[in-house]
Scaffold this motif. Structure first.
Motif, PDB file in Angstrom:
ATOM      1  N   GLY A 183      49.510  40.996  45.579  1.00  0.00           N
ATOM      2  CA  GLY A 183      49.525  39.896  44.539  1.00  0.00           C
ATOM      3  C   GLY A 183      48.168  39.569  44.522  1.00  0.00           C
ATOM      4  N   ALA A 184      46.955  39.247  45.247  1.00  0.00           N
ATOM      5  CA  ALA A 184      45.462  38.919  45.048  1.00  0.00           C
ATOM      6  C   ALA A 184      44.808  39.741  44.430  1.00  0.00           C
ATOM      7  CB  ALA A 184      44.572  38.588  46.470  1.00  0.00           C
ATOM      8  N   ALA A 185      44.654  41.392  44.357  1.00  0.00           N
ATOM      9  CA  ALA A 185      44.244  42.225  43.848  1.00  0.00           C
ATOM     10  C   ALA A 185      44.825  42.557  42.669  1.00  0.00           C
ATOM     11  CB  ALA A 185      44.539  43.699  44.792  1.00  0.00           C
ATOM     12  N   PHE A 186      46.279  42.107  42.145  1.00  0.00           N
ATOM     13  CA  PHE A 186      46.074  42.524  41.033  1.00  0.00           C
ATOM     14  C   PHE A 186      45.846  41.666  39.957  1.00  0.00           C
ATOM     15  CE2 PHE A 186      49.413  40.196  37.524  1.00  0.00           C
ATOM     16  CZ  PHE A 186      49.883  41.955  36.983  1.00  0.00           C
ATOM     17  N   TRP A 187      45.617  39.567  40.516  1.00  0.00           N
ATOM     18  CA  TRP A 187      45.118  38.958  39.168  1.00  0.00           C
ATOM     19  C   TRP A 187      43.393  39.258  39.614  1.00  0.00           C
ATOM     20  CZ3 TRP A 187      47.926  36.637  36.296  1.00  0.00           C
ATOM     21  CH2 TRP A 187      49.142  36.458  36.378  1.00  0.00           C
ATOM     22  N   ALA A 188      42.824  39.650  40.192  1.00  0.00           N
ATOM     23  CA  ALA A 188      41.162  40.026  40.009  1.00  0.00           C
ATOM     24  C   ALA A 188      40.956  40.877  38.846  1.00  0.00           C
ATOM     25  CB  ALA A 188      41.029  40.944  42.256  1.00  0.00           C
ATOM     26  N   GLU A 189      42.177  42.434  39.511  1.00  0.00           N
ATOM     27  CA  GLU A 189      42.236  43.555  38.463  1.00  0.00           C
ATOM     28  C   GLU A 189      42.749  42.819  36.912  1.00  0.00           C
ATOM     29  OE1 GLU A 189      40.159  45.838  39.110  1.00  0.00           O
ATOM     30  OE2 GLU A 189      41.003  46.250  41.379  1.00  0.00           O
ATOM     31  N   ALA A 190      43.025  42.125  36.772  1.00  0.00           N
ATOM     32  CA  ALA A 190      43.452  41.400  35.766  1.00  0.00           C
ATOM     33  C   ALA A 190      42.078  40.704  34.569  1.00  0.00           C
ATOM     34  CB  ALA A 190      45.264  40.224  35.795  1.00  0.00           C
ATOM     35  N   ARG A 191      41.740  39.667  35.768  1.00  0.00           N
ATOM     36  CA  ARG A 191      40.653  39.130  35.316  1.00  0.00           C
ATOM     37  C   ARG A 191      39.372  39.970  34.770  1.00  0.00           C
ATOM     38  NH1 ARG A 191      41.413  35.497  38.988  1.00  0.00           N
ATOM     39  NH2 ARG A 191      40.579  36.535  40.608  1.00  0.00           N
ATOM     40  N   THR A 192      39.623  41.416  35.713  1.00  0.00           N
ATOM     41  CA  THR A 192      37.768  42.699  35.095  1.00  0.00           C
ATOM     42  C   THR A 192      38.200  42.864  33.880  1.00  0.00           C
ATOM     43  OG1 THR A 192      38.084  43.039  37.605  1.00  0.00           O
ATOM     44  CG2 THR A 192      37.150  44.134  35.909  1.00  0.00           C
ATOM     45  N   HIS A 193      39.931  43.115  33.663  1.00  0.00           N
ATOM     46  CA  HIS A 193      40.382  44.146  32.538  1.00  0.00           C
ATOM     47  C   HIS A 193      40.025  43.198  31.417  1.00  0.00           C
ATOM     48  CE1 HIS A 193      43.314  47.348  31.622  1.00  0.00           C
ATOM     49  NE2 HIS A 193      43.050  46.453  29.422  1.00  0.00           N
TER      50      HIS A 193
END
Lengths: 400, 250, 311
Positions: A183-193
């Protein structure tokens, strides 16, 4: 053309209720999906081959009958020439129930407390959703919704999906199990994207519009610059990412402070620069096209009234060219949301991380975790910006 | 010959030379390698990989062209008219799908290898060609279509004799877009084990060998630019042949 | 001969053409005139079945037009439209040869016909045959459009505002050419226009349409003298009536023996031109010449009498 269709067919229409041609195709698709394609794939763990199950095998008997019934009803409504609003509503209900029952199937097939078993949507589910989404799309096209109404429909769909996620309807579905693990990685990558796609767009707009104005005013700049931007646009993204690695690595190694501000051969910097480079052409060329397209008599009148060049530019030309410039921004945003996926290959992050990890581990649920949000984001961006473009465009008076 | 054409020809010759005798370029790439890594890609023949890449792109684009033009003809005939606006918006919506996502979504269904890449490229390539073919076939000037019918040409004669020739430059423009996208997406295809130039770049990325990355990137980039240029030139030629350029200027 | 009988076209609730019946004799130029939306174009398009009638029949030389496929019917009927509709991707020669090719003529025959028509329209075949339409001027494109319509030697030529896009000088030249060609081939012409002036210049019969109905079908002189309704009257323009009447006949028709002073006018000019010349030069009579020979004169008093409403 319609005038040519001779009257005999109109007469037939009055006698026998005709079937909808699209509805017939949909019905065939639905039959194939229900009888020959698996509704879900159930696997004991995330990478082994799974078992394909039809609706009847994936749900308790009563629920399966209800779903079969709903699908049949939706197909019949699709077949008949009923008002578009009915078709829209019925197909929406069927898609919604498919989604709900998909979650139900996952709950039904996952043994209590088992965290390694995976239930993922099968081809049958996707084809059914596609078929009914097609009826909905057809109805939406026929309804000719205005821009605000289209955004309204989008919000409705988004709210429905959000509600189902929040209610945990799909919690036993494989893609959400992948999400639960990261979950945490998902939102971090979403922010990067999002940062990659929107950041490059913002920089490109700030630089591209003035450059476009310059190209519009000086044909020599236009002749020199546009072909170069055009060429950059054709270079495949991964190649451009790659080509930027060497010079940036050199910069990081040789310019004091460069690496301190985040410039390095791999990572976000080359991704950002490449996305910016791709963004320039649509924005610059649409600015030029938009300004070129302003009616010469309007510019002439503005000058004739004594407006200075800058007054003409800011008071007349740019406002009139704005819809075309916004179209350029739409093209760039949708394109960059897609291209940002590839940034993951050079360590730039974004949803592509899950796509390529998933491909590497042959974990298809992980691929979906990256691909589905990317597609959704691009789709939302396209719908919203199309609506905005339509809102700011001058209304076309229907010709008599 | 224009200066632009001379530069392109020189680049093409350089590319061919590099593909046929890559080792002779080793000194150029050597400064980019570290710890004695090989300066030239050594896990397969660059020429073979390039040809395989081009072949995949060609096959996918050819298949897209045949199917998309066929579909566009169907929905612009009287019996297919009902599907015209729907298919137009589908082609429009479809193009918001990133090509990479199409590739990624093809893998769960089709598995690894060249086939899923080919099919993903084919599916994605349909959209620009279909959209352009629709534009071309529906934008035949009204008076021309009217005259063709008035002189007693049948539907088939109008399609073959008037609509398709007039739409050809626009269709070709769609084919160019599809081919360039296919070439680019095929590069990503190497992540799902298709044999394309992406494997050179990715090998470079995973082994931190900038020379590999640069080789792969340069070959793909040059191919894309040359392909796009060549098709654009053909497009302009056809538009002139179809008497469309001057008409537009007049 | 074209016999139109009770022809009607309805689109859903609106009737575009309402029970129109008229007969066009062989070799006639029938001009259908009306405002936009009067149904004039639809009426003409029902003759070659570009529009299928809702009711009524069209017979050409006694034969119902529905007894063969529409495309075969159309190949027998010339068709020229405003904006010419030339195929931009085909040369002038190929454009003109379209219908002969559809009819399966031999190549040499097509080539000969193309050259014949180009010469007839004052376009040098060697110079223009292989050009693309985009390489012609507007007037030339229009001539090629009419040549293409005449290519297969049709007995009937349908023309939809064929001169609408031309400037006045080229337009009047094109009208003269059309009259000359019509005389030469004896083609029956049905021409649609919104311009009463053009209708009077070209028509041997004029059909006035309004709101789908045929208001009057008569010779130009009859229409000017005895307009059937106020609308027809309006279309002619009350201020122009005497001059329109004069424009129908040539000086040759009313030349009388006698002398007159000053420059002569040509006998082929219209009475209207002669009248204008009298007024402009302040003469009561002007000499008339034919092929350079003085053959008599026209007088202002005679012209004034001719301009009065026929009894």
């Amino acid at each position: 053309m319609a005038q040519l269709l001779s009257s005999p067919s109109d007469l037939q229409a009055a006698r026998v209720p005709r079937l909808d041609k699209l509805g017939i195709i949909i019905a065939v698709l639905v039959l194939a999906a229900v009888f020959f394609l698996p509704f879900v794939i159930s696997r004991p763990n995330r990478i082994v081959a799974g078992m394909a199950l039809p609706i009847s095998g994936a749900l308790p008997a009563l629920q399966a009958i209800v779903l079969y019934g709903l699908i049949a009803l939706g197909s019949v409504i699709g077949l008949l020439r009923v008002p578009s609003l009915w078709r829209l509503a019925s197909s929406f209900v069927v898609v919604l129930s498919l989604c709900l029952f998909l979650g139900g199937a996952a709950n039904f097939l996952t043994p209590e407390g088992n965290t390694v078993a995976r239930v993922s949507p099968g081809a049958g589910f996707w084809v059914l959703v596609f078929a009914f989404a097609l009826i909905a799309a057809d109805a939406l096209v026929r309804l000719r919704l205005g821009p605000l109404a289209r955004i309204g429909v989008l919000l409705l769909v988004a709210a429905a999906i959000a509600a189902m996620l929040w209610a945990g309807v799909w919690q036993n579905l494989s893609i959400l199990k992948e999400y639960a693990n990261r979950g945490a990685a998902f939102w971090a990558e979403a922010r990067t994207h999002v940062a990659l796609a929107f950041g490059s767009l913002a920089v490109a707009t700030v630089i591209g519009v003035p450059v476009g104005i310059l190209c519009y005013r000086r044909s020599s700049v236009r002749a020199a610059l546009l072909p170069v931007l055009n060429m950059v646009q054709t270079i495949p993204s991964i190649a451009l990412f790659g080509l930027l690695i060497a010079p940036l690595a050199w910069l990081a190694a040789n310019v004091p402070g460069a690496s301190a501000v985040g410039i390095s051969g791999i990572g976000t910097a080359p991704a950002m620069i490449a996305l910016f480079a791709y963004s320039l052409l649509p924005i610059v060329s649409n600015t030029v096209i938009g300004l070129d397209g302003v009616d010469a008599s309007v510019k002439d009148a503005a000058r004739g009234m004594g407006m200075t060049d800058n007054q003409v530019l800011f008071g007349v030309e740019l406002p009139l060219a704005f819809p075309v410039i916004l179209t350029g921004i739409r093209i760039v945003l949708v394109q960059n949301i897609g291209l940002a996926t590839i940034a993951a290959l050079i360590g730039g992050g974004g949803f592509g991380v899950f796509v390529f990890q998933g491909i590497g581990q042959t974990a298809m649920d992980l691929v979906l975790l990256g691909a589905v949000p990317t597609v959704a984001l691009a789709f939302v961006a396209a719908v919203v910006l199309d609506a905005l473009v339509e809102l700011v465009s001058p209304k076309r008076v229907p010709s008599a | 010959m224009t200066p632009g054409a001379i530069v392109r020809l020189a680049i093409l010759i350089l590319l061919l030379a590099f593909l046929l005798a890559p080792q002779s370029f080793a000194p150029v790439f050597a400064p980019l390698t570290r710890f004695g890594a090989p300066p030239i890609y050594n896990q397969g023949s660059l020429l073979d990989i390039t040809l395989s890449h081009l072949w995949i792109t060609f096959l996918a684009t050819l298949a897209s062209t045949i199917v998309a033009v066929g579909l566009s003809i169907l929905v612009t005939r009287p019996f297919g008219k009902e599907f015209l606006s729907l298919s137009r918006s589908l082609a429009n919506v479809g193009q918001t799908f990133p090509p990479v996502a199409v590739l990624a979504l093809a893998v769960p269904v089709l598995g690894f290898g060249t086939e899923p890449t080919l099919i993903a490229l084919f599916l994605y390539g349909l959209l620009p060609i279909f959209e352009n073919a629709l534009t071309g076939l529906t934008n035949v000037p009204r008076d021309v279509d009217e005259a063709a019918r008035g002189m007693g040409m049948t539907g088939w004669q109008r399609l073959v004799g008037v609509e398709l020739p007039l739409a050809l430059p626009v269709i070709l423009s769609g084919i160019r877009v599809a081919a360039v996208i296919s070439l680019a997406t095929a590069t990503i295809g190497s992540t799902v084990a298709a044999r394309t130039l992406g494997e050179v770049i990715i090998a470079g990325l995973t082994t931190s060998n900038t020379a590999f990355v640069l080789q792969g990137g340069l070959i793909v980039g040059i191919l894309a630019v040359l392909l796009s240029d060549a098709l654009s030139a053909l497009e302009r030629l056809l538009a002139r042949r179809a008497g469309l350029t001057r008409r537009a200027e007049a | 001969m074209i016999e139109i009988d009770g022809l009607t076209k309805t689109y859903e609730a609106t009737t575009v053409v309402d029970h129109v019946s008229l007969t066009i004799e062989k070799g006639e130029i029938c001009v259908i005139v009306g405002t936009s939306g009067s149904g004039k174009t639809t009426l003409m398009r029902m003759i070659n079945r570009l529009v299928e009638p809702t009711a009524g029949t069209v017979r050409i030389d006694g034969r119902d037009t529905r007894d063969r496929p529409a495309h075969q019917l159309r190949r027998q009927i010339g068709y020229a439209i405003q904006g010419h509709g030339l195929f931009p991707h085909r040369t002038v020669g190929q454009n003109i040869g379209t219908v002969p090719r559809l009819l399966g003529w031999e190549k040499p025959r097509i080539a000969a016909r193309v050259d014949e028509l180009l010469s007839l329209f004052q376009l040098d075949p060697a110079l223009y045959r292989d050009r693309l339409p985009s390489e012609l001027s507007g007037g030339q494109q229009q001539r090629v459009g009419v040549a293409r319509a005449l290519a297969a030697e049709p007995d009937i030529l349908l023309m939809d505002e064929p001169f609408g896009a031309l400037d006045p000088i080229i337009r009047s030249k094109a009208q003269d050419d059309l009259l000359a060609i019509q005389k030469r081939f004896g083609t029956t012409i049905v021409l649609v226009t919104h311009d009463m002036e053009e209708a009077i210049t070209l028509g041997s019969k004029i059909a006035v349409m309004d709101k789908g109905k045929l208001l009057q079908y008569a010779t130009p002189a009859e229409i000017i003298a005895r307009p059937a309704t106020d609308f027809v009257n309006q279309l002619i323009g009350t201020g122009d009536r005497p001059f329109r009447l004069l424009s129908l006949e040539t000086v040759l028709d009313h030349v009388e023996p006698g002398e007159a002073a000053g420059d002569a006018i040509d006998a082929s000019l219209s009475l209207r031109d002669a009248y204008a010349e009298c007024l402009w030069s302040g003469r009561d009579a002007i000499p008339v010449e034919e092929a350079g020979q003085r053959i008599g004169r026209v007088t202002l008093s005679r012209l004034t009498a001719l301009a009065a409403r026929p009894q």
